[in-house]
Scaffold this active site. Sequence first.
Site, mmCIF file in Angstrom:
data_model
loop_
_atom_site.group_PDB
_atom_site.id
_atom_site.type_symbol
_atom_site.label_atom_id
_atom_site.label_comp_id
_atom_site.label_asym_id
_atom_site.label_seq_id
_atom_site.Cartn_x
_atom_site.Cartn_y
_atom_site.Cartn_z
ATOM 1 N N LYS A 79 7.712 -17.939 -2.698
ATOM 2 C CA LYS A 79 7.095 -16.617 -2.864
ATOM 3 C C LYS A 79 8.178 -15.606 -3.227
ATOM 4 C CE LYS A 79 6.544 -12.999 -0.314
ATOM 5 N NZ LYS A 79 6.605 -11.901 -1.306
ATOM 6 N N GLY A 97 15.784 -8.376 4.174
ATOM 7 C CA GLY A 97 16.322 -7.466 5.181
ATOM 8 C C GLY A 97 16.272 -8.043 6.600
ATOM 9 N N ILE A 98 17.085 -7.460 7.483
ATOM 10 C CA ILE A 98 17.177 -7.962 8.863
ATOM 11 C C ILE A 98 15.853 -7.837 9.602
ATOM 12 C CG2 ILE A 98 18.150 -7.412 11.145
ATOM 13 C CD1 ILE A 98 20.798 -7.065 9.965
ATOM 14 N N GLU A 99 15.167 -6.695 9.423
ATOM 15 C CA GLU A 99 13.929 -6.509 10.195
ATOM 16 C C GLU A 99 12.887 -7.550 9.788
ATOM 17 O OE1 GLU A 99 13.769 -4.802 12.914
ATOM 18 O OE2 GLU A 99 15.845 -4.267 12.502
ATOM 19 N N THR A 100 12.816 -7.839 8.490
ATOM 20 C CA THR A 100 11.886 -8.888 8.040
ATOM 21 C C THR A 100 12.340 -10.237 8.592
ATOM 22 O OG1 THR A 100 11.744 -7.644 5.977
ATOM 23 C CG2 THR A 100 10.655 -9.771 6.032
ATOM 24 N N GLY A 101 13.648 -10.463 8.577
ATOM 25 C CA GLY A 101 14.193 -11.728 9.089
ATOM 26 C C GLY A 101 13.800 -11.964 10.543
ATOM 27 N N GLU A 121 22.770 -0.465 6.486
ATOM 28 C CA GLU A 121 22.793 -0.835 5.067
ATOM 29 C C GLU A 121 21.934 0.149 4.263
ATOM 30 O OE1 GLU A 121 20.451 -4.285 3.903
ATOM 31 O OE2 GLU A 121 22.121 -5.010 2.690
ATOM 32 N N GLU A 139 19.180 -15.395 5.079
ATOM 33 C CA GLU A 139 20.250 -14.655 4.394
ATOM 34 C C GLU A 139 19.852 -13.195 4.436
ATOM 35 O OE1 GLU A 139 23.009 -15.810 3.146
ATOM 36 O OE2 GLU A 139 22.607 -17.958 3.220
ATOM 37 N N CYS A 198 23.529 -7.447 -1.617
ATOM 38 C CA CYS A 198 23.738 -7.687 -0.180
ATOM 39 C C CYS A 198 25.211 -7.634 0.174
ATOM 40 C CB CYS A 198 23.138 -9.024 0.220
ATOM 41 S SG CYS A 198 23.788 -10.398 -0.734
#
Length: 489
Positions: A174, A228-232, A384, A249, A283
């Site tokens: 996706k 992004g970190i929050e999605t991760g 970031e 990543e 990144c």
Amino acid sequence: MSKKMFINGEWVDSLTKETRQIINPFNQEVIAKVPEGNREDAKVAIEAARKAFDQGDWANTPANERGKIVYKIAQLIERDKAELAKLETLDTGKTLIESEADMDDIAEVFRYFAGLADKDGGEVIDSPIPNSDSIIVREPVGVCGQITPWNYPLLQAAWKIAPALAAGNTIVIKPSEITPLTTIKVTELMEEAGVPAGVANLVLGTGATVGAELSESNDVDLISFTGGIETGKKIMQAASNNVKNIALELGGKNPNLVFADADFETAVDQALNAVFFHAGQVCSAGARLLVEDSIHDEFVEALVERTKKIKLGNGLDASTQSGPLISAEHRAKVEKYVELGKEEGATLAVGGSRPEEDELQNGFFYLPTIFTNCTADMRIIQEEVFGPVLTVERFQSEEEVVSLANDTIYGLAGAVWTTDGLKAKRVASQLRMGTVWINDFHPYFAQAPWGGYKQSGIGRELGKPGLEEYTETKHIFTNLDPQPVHWFK
Ligand code: NAD
């Protein structure tokens, strides 16, 4: 241009027939119409990938044969490089020269994993049990969900697709809903290269629908995510449903350390490239510059002068040095950070607004921006921004700069500039980051593992570890002289 999704070897619309318009961020023109899939489409694709893995031949196809197909994809990417590069520029706004370089790297990634496909034949280990042998083999993980961001749409996809296929997995990919075009094109090339039906599936749609289904599904064995970190974090939680393998990543706030004994001109030149390449939407962008006190003022002056000359424009125009940001929302986020930097007391040295040229008004442009007098506690240092915003701090000692550089939640990459080789090595070994460049910024290549320490991620892409992510390790023990054990009398 009107495109479709690819499920079980068929080009299809979404089940609801909903579509989405894809916009050129340079001028907001509609460049394509694509299906807008949702959870139900993702379920159909996962089922196809599950069946292709459990009942198909791909996992058991000899690794060298899989490698040949992956190699063929590399050749097709090279054949269609001009078309792919143009699509990437239209979709992301990045300059054509950057997109062309991406396509070269992408072909190289497919070639690298094609070559690696049959190189790890397992290993025989020394068994402590008499008359036995023990072998270690690597097998594909199974069905892999792959979710990619908008900044390097096809490059990030290649880092996932090539090793997954080489190792014998089946995939559902996706891409970001705003930049799907090159991933669609490469799916066409995978079909042409002979990837069997059901092995590589493409579903388009948002993270909240398709992405969430891939992360939650009990039929997906591994989720590989770049973003992004929050999605991760959300993906990690969702992946706990069936204890999926995960590879993440995530973001970076990458320090660029310049000592007074560095080659001044080269360090200035590369500091600009480190942060303003692709409008800072990288990144590994060197968005956090730390300069030794004795050269700080001269260094900043040189940077500011050169920053003023950066030419913004249409990525397709050869004279353009930097394109627009990806979207209105993303530019608004960058603008918020610039306001925050001012409120926090940083000094705006250059930029800090949208450009005024008439021809840039329809694009999501923002001027390359530099803040000086920054301190480690500021949010513009700790978070970031993912845009053309450079922060500059000064340091007095090696010990201080190492401590400053490590003082964020991120650990993706960093650079050290000095002509003292011993100091360079000493500092590099103390930086808690997945990649450290000495007297350079940005190099990455298929052979070198890429990934983050701390909250910048879990696992590695590229290099041998990039293939290992897509394998499970199995120990097969054979007793050559079986005897009763008489444990239970
Ligand atoms: P993002 O996290 O917003 O989105 C990335 C992808 O995740 C998109 O495809 C999106 O649709 C999907 N997604 C969103 N919410 C989801 C959910 N709840 N469940 C599943 N999927 C979901 O990131 P972005 O804005 O597209 O990309 C920028 C970020 O990516 C930056 O933080 C950047 O540092 C990071 N990035 C990291 C690397 C790396 O190698 N470490 C490379 C490129 C980009």
